[in-house]
Enzyme design. Structure first.
Site, PDB file in Angstrom:
ATOM      1  N   ARG A 176       0.885  -1.191  -0.115  1.00 50.22           N
ATOM      2  CA  ARG A 176      -0.074   0.105   0.440  1.00 50.22           C
ATOM      3  C   ARG A 176       1.306   1.348   0.008  1.00 50.22           C
ATOM      4  NH1 ARG A 176      -2.890  -4.399   2.131  1.00 50.22           N
ATOM      5  NH2 ARG A 176      -0.877  -4.841   3.036  1.00 50.22           N
ATOM      6  N   THR A 177       2.212   1.822   1.237  1.00 49.76           N
ATOM      7  CA  THR A 177       2.106   2.494   1.069  1.00 49.76           C
ATOM      8  C   THR A 177       3.355   3.114  -0.130  1.00 49.76           C
ATOM      9  OG1 THR A 177       2.951   2.226   3.298  1.00 49.76           O
ATOM     10  CG2 THR A 177       4.093   4.022   2.688  1.00 49.76           C
ATOM     11  N   LYS A 183      25.448  -5.653  -2.164  1.00 43.52           N
ATOM     12  CA  LYS A 183      27.042  -5.580  -2.226  1.00 43.52           C
ATOM     13  C   LYS A 183      27.518  -4.352  -1.091  1.00 43.52           C
ATOM     14  CE  LYS A 183      26.224  -4.978  -7.301  1.00 43.52           C
ATOM     15  NZ  LYS A 183      26.614  -4.325  -8.572  1.00 43.52           N
ATOM     16  N   ARG A 206      11.458   3.605   3.496  1.00 40.19           N
ATOM     17  CA  ARG A 206      10.649   2.511   4.675  1.00 40.19           C
ATOM     18  C   ARG A 206      12.106   1.791   5.045  1.00 40.19           C
ATOM     19  NH1 ARG A 206       6.113  -1.277   4.517  1.00 40.19           N
ATOM     20  NH2 ARG A 206       4.356   0.681   4.833  1.00 40.19           N
ATOM     21  N   HIS A 208       5.149   5.899  11.601  1.00 34.99           N
ATOM     22  CA  HIS A 208       4.637   5.799   9.995  1.00 34.99           C
ATOM     23  C   HIS A 208       3.768   6.317  10.385  1.00 34.99           C
ATOM     24  CE1 HIS A 208       3.165   3.958   6.262  1.00 34.99           C
ATOM     25  NE2 HIS A 208       3.045   2.424   6.766  1.00 34.99           N
TER      26      HIS A 208
HETATM   27  N1   CP Z   1       0.073   0.150   6.387  1.00 32.24           N
HETATM   28  C1   CP Z   1       0.709  -0.305   4.920  1.00 32.24           C
HETATM   29  O1   CP Z   1       2.088   0.253   5.273  1.00 32.24           O
HETATM   30  O2   CP Z   1       1.236  -1.387   4.338  1.00 32.24           O
HETATM   31  P1   CP Z   1       2.263  -1.732   3.109  1.00 32.24           P
HETATM   32  O3   CP Z   1       3.151  -2.317   4.270  1.00 32.24           O
HETATM   33  O4   CP Z   1       1.330  -2.661   2.479  1.00 32.24           O
HETATM   34  O5   CP Z   1       2.741  -0.758   2.739  1.00 32.24           O
END
Ligand code: CP
Length: 302
Positions: free
Chosen positions: A54-55, A82, A104, A132
């Site tokens: 999603r993100t 590497k 992320r 998040h």
């Molecule tokens: N909710 C969320 O962060 O989903 P993803 O890990 O798929 O990005």
């Protein structure tokens, strides 16, 4: 505001501005041509060291709807294998002219470190078990859209709080916006410092549900666990899973949220996941507008 690293950094006015901007930008999604020229000539790098559905895709779509150039960088298949460090990877991408870096990473604090190394804006898309922020913002946006307010709303966040960056970001943001949060989990899945968080804590889901306007179910993050935190999946589900019977004890207009990915049959039954009271796909759609708003507010200036 230059970076978005933690919802704890946002004032009430800043958070409301993001939600209001997202509401305006949501209208772009209803047009036949879903594009604005706002970020033309700007470059956004999606730097993903951890898996995401999603993100990553919604940040990409959001940047493209604002006409930015987008580079998708996944650690898998890159020179990270590497031995290249996060700092050198970030400086390499900056040398290509990144105005914004969406990151992320499995390490808590990675987004803060990155913000010290690059000139552009850093947007935290999930750092370890820490935060998040855009997930919490899209969750607040969804609550406000569905229920018409955030002030005074009673929100239960249920499940693996210990490993959840979503829980921390939501507690910080929702309290700033005037909602009351109760965390519900077995004692083993709560952080030791939870008493310092601005929320209540309960071990008993059945007493909390009838008093909640929103229940947010969290996945048990088995990939972050090296030991056993509960006797069995079946027992966890019996005590902390949401099924149709439990949902029937909530107020009639209460909603069920989940950041995804869901594990049906564990923290949420298929019946509840598919019910019209569950906002999981709405949250995903709102995530695009919300991330457009954040990119616009951070990168839209001259
Ligand atoms: N909710 C969320 O962060 O989903 P993803 O890990 O798929 O990005």
């Amino acid at each position: 505001m230059r970076h978005l690293l933690s919802t704890g950094d946002l004032t009430r006015d800043e958070a409301v501005l993001i939600l209001d901007t997202a509401a305006e930008l949501a209208q772009v999604g209803d047009r036949s041509v879903k594009k604005l020229p706002t970020l033309r000539g700007r470059t956004v790098v999606n730097l993903f060291y951890e898996d995401s559905t999603r993100t990553r895709t919604s940040f990409e779509l959001a940047a493209k709807r604002l006409s930015a150039d987008v580079i998708n960088f996944s650690a898998k298949g890159s020179s990270v294998s590497k031995g290249e460090s996060l700092k050198d990877t970030a400086l390499t991408l900056q040398a290509m002219g990144a105005d914004g870096v969406v990151i992320r990473h499995s390490a808590s604090g990675a987004a803060h470190r990155l913000a010290n190394w690059v000139d552009g804006s850093v947007l935290n898309a999930g750092d370890g078990t820490h935060e998040h922020p855009t997930q919490a913002l899209l969750d607040a946006f969804t609550m406000r859209s569905r229920l018409g307010r955030l002030e005074g709303l009673r929100v239960a966040v249920v499940g693996d709080i210990l490993h959840s960056r979503v829980a921390r970001s939501n507690v910080l943001l929702l309290t700033t916006l005037g909602a009351h949060v109760t965390l519900v989990a077995p004692p083993t899945l709560l952080p030791v410092s939870v008493h310092t968080w601005p929320c209540e804590v309960s071990y008993d889901l059945d007493t909390v549900l009838p008093k909640s306007d929103v229940v947010m179910m969290l996945r048990v993050q088995a990939e972050r666990m090296r030991e056993s935190f509960f006797p069995s999946a079946r027992e966890y589900s019996r005590n902390y899973g949401l099924d149709g019977e439990r949902l029937s004890h909530m107020p009639e207009d209460a909603i069920v949220m989940h950041p995804g990915p869901m594990v049906r049959g564990m923290e949420i039954s298929a019946e509840v996941a598919d019910s019209p009271r569950c906002t999981v796909t709405e949250q995903v759609a709102n995530g695009v507008s919300l991330r457009m708003a954040v990119l616009y507010l951070l990168l839209g200036g001259s």
